[in-house]
Design an enzyme around this catalytic site. Structure first.
Site, mmCIF file in Angstrom:
data_model
loop_
_atom_site.group_PDB
_atom_site.id
_atom_site.type_symbol
_atom_site.label_atom_id
_atom_site.label_comp_id
_atom_site.label_asym_id
_atom_site.label_seq_id
_atom_site.Cartn_x
_atom_site.Cartn_y
_atom_site.Cartn_z
ATOM 1 N N THR A 55 0.838 -1.189 0.000
ATOM 2 C CA THR A 55 0.000 0.000 0.000
ATOM 3 C C THR A 55 0.879 1.247 0.000
ATOM 4 O OG1 THR A 55 -1.810 -1.124 1.073
ATOM 5 C CG2 THR A 55 -1.656 1.246 1.476
ATOM 6 N N HIS A 77 -6.323 -11.249 -0.954
ATOM 7 C CA HIS A 77 -5.643 -10.829 0.280
ATOM 8 C C HIS A 77 -6.349 -11.481 1.477
ATOM 9 C CE1 HIS A 77 -3.441 -8.688 3.186
ATOM 10 N NE2 HIS A 77 -3.538 -7.454 2.730
ATOM 11 N N TYR A 123 -7.174 -8.595 7.861
ATOM 12 C CA TYR A 123 -8.281 -7.991 7.109
ATOM 13 C C TYR A 123 -9.437 -8.995 6.983
ATOM 14 C CZ TYR A 123 -4.856 -4.364 6.566
ATOM 15 O OH TYR A 123 -3.934 -3.394 6.853
#
Ligand code: FMN
Length: 362
Positions: A24, A170, A175
């Site tokens: 990111t 992902h 997450y």
């Protein structure tokens, strides 16, 4: 050197076994990939495979400032410029499909973040104006889970149309998918919670949906069995991830399993902790990528031992656009500048020197 050998990944030939790990960088204002990003990825096209930064599959799946999305037409066109630039440089790029789940804040999208269970993450949400307490997430209803699976499928379609070579799901770092996998964040009593098989259900539904779109060994999955990032805790991570990895082993059309390397044990000091990559290697016979703390030397050693097939480099890829050339020549590496990991603009993004620019300027 094994690191510099070609590698057949499904029906694609990678130029070497170096993978640029997903990272990111918060350089997509409005969530739309742009020319600056195309330049950044093109600079790094000599690695065997680039995995893009996490790209959210839907608005509520965003948890940080200016991360790109992969669900609208404008985002597809932005990504197309990125993939074209990487391909022009002879590289390959997969899109990392991301939903942050509870690691979000209504600041970003005006909605209550979602999760398997109504448990907020520890710590504070990253907001440009300063950290804010996390909100208690909305526990997803079964029909809402099906909608999210559909959003991953849609994002996979957009990725295909945008010219990516494949996608990586992902499932790591606390997450949404990881939140479903772990007993500490998933306290559901329906078919998505409780047993390991139930906690793996969402991961497998997403993977199947994405593989419907990419049926030709172009789908990878990333897991972090040893991580506790974002409050990803589990009573027995070895058992949970053995279950998840064994289930993925059954999917012969998967392109790869990508492991974030860290000892897998309980959250405190644990003498029985096992190496995440070794755990994966013992259960998964397909292509294995291992990432986390590697130097070119330790990466080469891991390949020699056949611990993994490909090695991911995160911070070294940020700081060294010509990482492959530096490994080939056997020279030193630029140091990554943490201050600019998540900042704006070109500094720390497009301006790391290559050996060629250094030679030219001296
Ligand atoms: C700036 C930065 C951003 C990251 N963003 C992501 C991400 O979007 N998705 C992900 O799966 N991992 C992300 N990671 C983790 C990396 O992919 C990698 O696992 C980690 O940096 C360890 O590898 P390294 O020791 O080679 O840097 C990020 C890491 C860094 C440093």
């Amino acid at each position: 050197m094994r690191l510099l050998e070609k590698y057949p990944l499904g029906n694609v030939t990678l130029a070497n076994r170096i993978v640029m790990a997903p990272m990111t960088r918060n350089r997509a204002p409005g969530g739309i990939p742009n020319e600056r990003m195309a330049t950044y990825y093109a600079q790094r096209a000599s690695v065997g495979l680039i995995v893009s930064e996490g790209t959210q599959v839907t608005a509520v799946g965003q948890g940080y400032q200016d991360t790109p999305g992969i669900y609208t037409g404008a985002q597809r066109e932005g990504w197309r410029d990125v993939t074209n630039a990487v391909h022009a440089g002879g590289g390959h790029i997969f899109a990392q499909l991301w939903h942050v789940g509870r690691v979000s804040h209504s600041y970003y999208h005006g909605m209550v973040p979602v999760a398997p269970s109504p448990i907020p993450p520890p710590g504070k949400a990253y907001i440009p104006e300063g950290p804010l307490p996390y909100e208690t997430p909305h526990a997803l209803e079964v029909k809402e889970i099906a909608e999210i699976v559909g959003q991953f499928r849609h994002a996979a379609t957009i990725a295909r149309e945008a010219g990516f070579d494949g996608v990586e799901i992902h499932g790591a770092n606390g997450y949404l998918i990881d939140q479903f996998l772990r007993s500490g964040t998933n306290q559901r009593v329906d078919q998505y919670g409780g047993s390991i098989e139930n906690r793996c259900r969402f991961l497998l539904e997403v993977t199947h949906a994405v593989m419907d779109v990419w049926d030709d060994r172009r789908v990878g999955v990333r897991l972090s069995p040893g991580g506790t990032t974002n409050g990803a805790v589990d009573e027995d991570p070895v058992a949970t991830f053995s279950g998840a990895i064994s289930a993925l082993e059954q999917l012969s059309a998967l392109a790869y399993l990508h492991i974030v390397e860290a000892p897998v044990g309980t959250s405190g000091p644990d003498e029985r902790a096992v190496c995440a990559t070794e755990l994966a290697r013992s259960l998964y016979t397909g292509t294995l990528i291992s990432t986390g703390g590697y130097s070119p030397e330790s990466a080469e050693h891991a390949l020699q031992r056949q611990l993994a097939d490909l090695i991911g480099f995160g911070r070294l890829s940020i700081a060294n656009p010509d990482l492959v050339e530096r490994v080939r020549v056997g020279t030193t590496f630029n140091e990554p500048d943490r201050q600019t990991f998540y900042s704006r603009g070109d500094r720390g993004y497009l301006d790391y020197p290559t050996l060629a620019t250094v030679a030219h300027n001296s």
